[in-house]
Write an enzyme that holds these catalytic residues in place. Structure first.
Site, PDB file in Angstrom:
ATOM      1  N   PHE A 140      33.714  36.702  37.689  1.00  0.00           N
ATOM      2  CA  PHE A 140      33.844  37.423  36.690  1.00  0.00           C
ATOM      3  C   PHE A 140      33.132  38.746  36.788  1.00  0.00           C
ATOM      4  O   PHE A 140      31.924  38.735  37.610  1.00  0.00           O
ATOM      5  CB  PHE A 140      34.036  36.854  35.149  1.00  0.00           C
ATOM      6  N   ASP A 141      33.537  39.963  36.367  1.00  0.00           N
ATOM      7  CA  ASP A 141      32.915  41.245  36.346  1.00  0.00           C
ATOM      8  C   ASP A 141      31.657  41.316  36.169  1.00  0.00           C
ATOM      9  O   ASP A 141      30.627  41.882  37.067  1.00  0.00           O
ATOM     10  CB  ASP A 141      33.441  42.052  35.602  1.00  0.00           C
ATOM     11  N   HIS A 173      36.703  52.670  33.041  1.00  0.00           N
ATOM     12  CA  HIS A 173      37.773  52.466  32.578  1.00  0.00           C
ATOM     13  C   HIS A 173      37.348  52.212  30.749  1.00  0.00           C
ATOM     14  O   HIS A 173      38.371  52.198  30.190  1.00  0.00           O
ATOM     15  CB  HIS A 173      38.454  50.937  32.923  1.00  0.00           C
ATOM     16  N   TYR A 210      11.888  29.321  13.104  1.00  0.00           N
ATOM     17  CA  TYR A 210      11.527  30.103  14.510  1.00  0.00           C
ATOM     18  C   TYR A 210      11.295  28.845  15.670  1.00  0.00           C
ATOM     19  O   TYR A 210      11.959  29.219  16.867  1.00  0.00           O
ATOM     20  CB  TYR A 210      10.180  30.899  14.449  1.00  0.00           C
ATOM     21  N   ASP A 242      30.331  28.125  36.210  1.00  0.00           N
ATOM     22  CA  ASP A 242      30.405  28.974  35.050  1.00  0.00           C
ATOM     23  C   ASP A 242      31.662  28.663  34.197  1.00  0.00           C
ATOM     24  O   ASP A 242      32.571  28.588  34.492  1.00  0.00           O
ATOM     25  CB  ASP A 242      30.918  30.636  35.753  1.00  0.00           C
ATOM     26  N   LYS A 265      34.285  31.831  24.089  1.00  0.00           N
ATOM     27  CA  LYS A 265      35.433  31.368  24.707  1.00  0.00           C
ATOM     28  C   LYS A 265      35.483  29.917  23.965  1.00  0.00           C
ATOM     29  O   LYS A 265      35.991  29.792  22.965  1.00  0.00           O
ATOM     30  CB  LYS A 265      35.623  31.322  26.154  1.00  0.00           C
ATOM     31  N   ALA A 269      32.813  28.794  30.938  1.00  0.00           N
ATOM     32  CA  ALA A 269      33.206  29.473  29.702  1.00  0.00           C
ATOM     33  C   ALA A 269      34.586  29.035  29.146  1.00  0.00           C
ATOM     34  O   ALA A 269      34.884  28.762  27.928  1.00  0.00           O
ATOM     35  CB  ALA A 269      33.542  31.125  29.778  1.00  0.00           C
TER      36      ALA A 269
END
Ligand code: F0G
Length: 456
Positions: free
Chosen positions: A123-124, A447, A71, A213, A256, A215
């Protein structure tokens, strides 16, 4: 040779099922023509996303066995931390279970209502996390980014002049500036080192924090190696180190370029800010030496981060995506150019000019790809972004795209050829494609769950 052969051999295989056209037709009807609602068992080549869909190496799988599940103070955490500190050069690391939790932690700690966060392009989930804190997500892409057929390198760049002007006018409302590498929402286009350096200079001039960011930082570093003068003889890892050196910190969806199925982190120089975020981390993710991850996940990320920077791998990876794009281009299909790092984006308006935007040409293409070939892609157009206006009518984004995101180390060149050939077949008979009308839509993010029917 158009395509360098895969720099790996295959030790484990996963069966994928070919379906009949009748079966696929039934799946489409059941799914309300929405490929998000089709079970993965009925999909042959799944190009919905490159996130968390990659294949781990033997080294990474071996790492799972030595994962330390303590832990607190896990051995695997320290390997994870060491790898991130070595590659990014930042001082502090905060583990999270994926990218959007890192965004949640960062923006909820840093942003006040009414703030503005500039980004080359959000990004979204990044946008949603800024907006959830009542701040404004401001995209500042260079103007070339909005011309999909323009063949120019580094269309992922930030418009530094606009950034400088915004900071001059509204510095007190801007708690940070973000650079997304590669620029996912603008076709996976890379950002140049020069642009990162210039952005950094502007941020320093105004005394504002600059975050990355990251990724797809390894793919971005590869493009710098290939396309920017002065980087040809540098190691990819050193290019990445330079890229990070211009900022004050980063966050990563490790699903990614770290070549894992789950994981993320924040890395920062600011020790005070790190402490504040760690306190929240304990509340929503877990103890600071595991975040939301198992010890074995930390082990896989530590190894994957270096594998993702391997030159042979990156050459093959980007060439595989380009190969798919070039096959489509040669057949006269319009795509976002140049081909970016992780995906090919098809221009659906050009592909099916007989389908008006209100009948979702991008969705029509995702339907045709599934119906003809069991291939899944994602629409990035009127279904995703068209909002109900106050007059009850939909508005339409400038581009109707379909993204074919290529998972890492999962599909072979033959799969890419298969995908291209099926799409070219559809293109040759594109007048048969039908527009769609909505039969159900959710009030937000429609969507994912929309249901539609074809218009005869
Ligand atoms: N930032 C960028 C640039 C991304 O592309 C993503 C995810 C995230 C943040 C969020 O990370 O999914 O780990 O929570 N992109 C995926 C995609 C989902 O399909 O492009 P996450």
């Amino acid at each position: 040779m158009k395509f360098p052969a895969e720099p790996f051999r295959i030790k484990v295989v996963e069966r994928i099922r070919q379906t009949t056209r009748d079966e696929r037709e039934q799946c489409l009807q059941k799914a309300g023509m929405n490929v998000f609602s089709i079970k993965s068992d009925s999909i042959y080549v799944d190009l919905l996303t490159d996130s968390g869909t990659g294949a781990m190496s033997d080294e990474q799988w071996a790492g799972l066995m030595v994962g330390d599940e303590s832990y607190a103070g896990s051995r695997s955490y320290f390997k994870f931390e060491k790898a991130i500190l070595d590659i990014t050069g930042y001082k502090e690391v905060i583990p999270t279970h994926q990218g959007r939790v890192a965004e949640n932690l960062l923006f909820s700690t840093i942003c006040k209502p009414g703030d503005i966060v500039p980004n080359n392009t959000h990004f979204d989930t990044t946008r949603a996390n800024v907006e959830a804190n009542h701040a404004e997500a401001c995209d500042l892409p260079v103007k070339e980014a909005l011309q999909p057929s323009l063949e120019k390198p580094f269309k992922g760049n930030m418009d530094v002049k606009k950034l400088d002007a915004l900071l001059t006018e509204k510095r007190d409302k801007i708690p940070m500036v973000v650079m997304t590498v590669t620029n996912n929402s603008m076709g996976g286009q890379p950002v140049s080192m020069e642009n990162i350096r210039e952005t950094s200079k502007v941020c320093k001039k105004h005394g504002v924090m600059f975050l990355i960011d990251c990724a797809r930082f390894a793919e971005n570093s590869w493009f710098i190696h290939e396309l920017e003068s002065g980087y040809k003889n540098k190691e990819i890892i050193d290019i990445a180190r330079e890229l990070f050196s211009y900022a004050d910190g980063c966050w990563m969806s490790s699903k990614k370029d770290a070549l894992v199925n789950i994981g993320g982190f924040i890395a920062l120089n600011d020790i005070e800010l790190t402490k504040q975020i760690q306190n929240k981390l304990i509340l929503i993710e877990g103890f600071p030496t595991y975040g939301g991850l198992a010890g074995r996940d930390l082990e896989a990320i530590a190894r994957g981060l270096y594998e993702g920077l391997n030159q042979d791998y990156l050459q093959y990876r980007t060439a595989q995506v380009r190969y798919l794009g070039e096959m489509l281009l040669e057949a006269g299909i319009s795509i976002v150019r140049p081909v970016g790092g992780h995906a090919v984006f098809i221009d659906a308006k050009h592909f099916a000019p007989h389908i008006p935007q209100e009948q979702f040409p991008g969705v029509a293409l995702t339907v045709a790809m599934y119906r003809e070939g069991g291939i899944r892609g994602v629409e990035i157009g009127s279904l995703m972004f068209g909002k109900n206006g106050s007059n009850g009518k939909d508005s339409h984004p400038p581009l109707e795209l379909v993204r074919l995101a290529v998972p890492r180390r999962v599909y072979t060149t033959a799969h890419m050829t298969y995908v291209a050939e099926k799409i070219i077949e559809i293109f040759k008979q594109r007048e048969k494609m039908k527009g769609l009308r909505l039969t159900y839509e959710a009030p937000m993010l429609r969507h994912f769950t929309a249901r539609m029917e074809e218009i005869d």
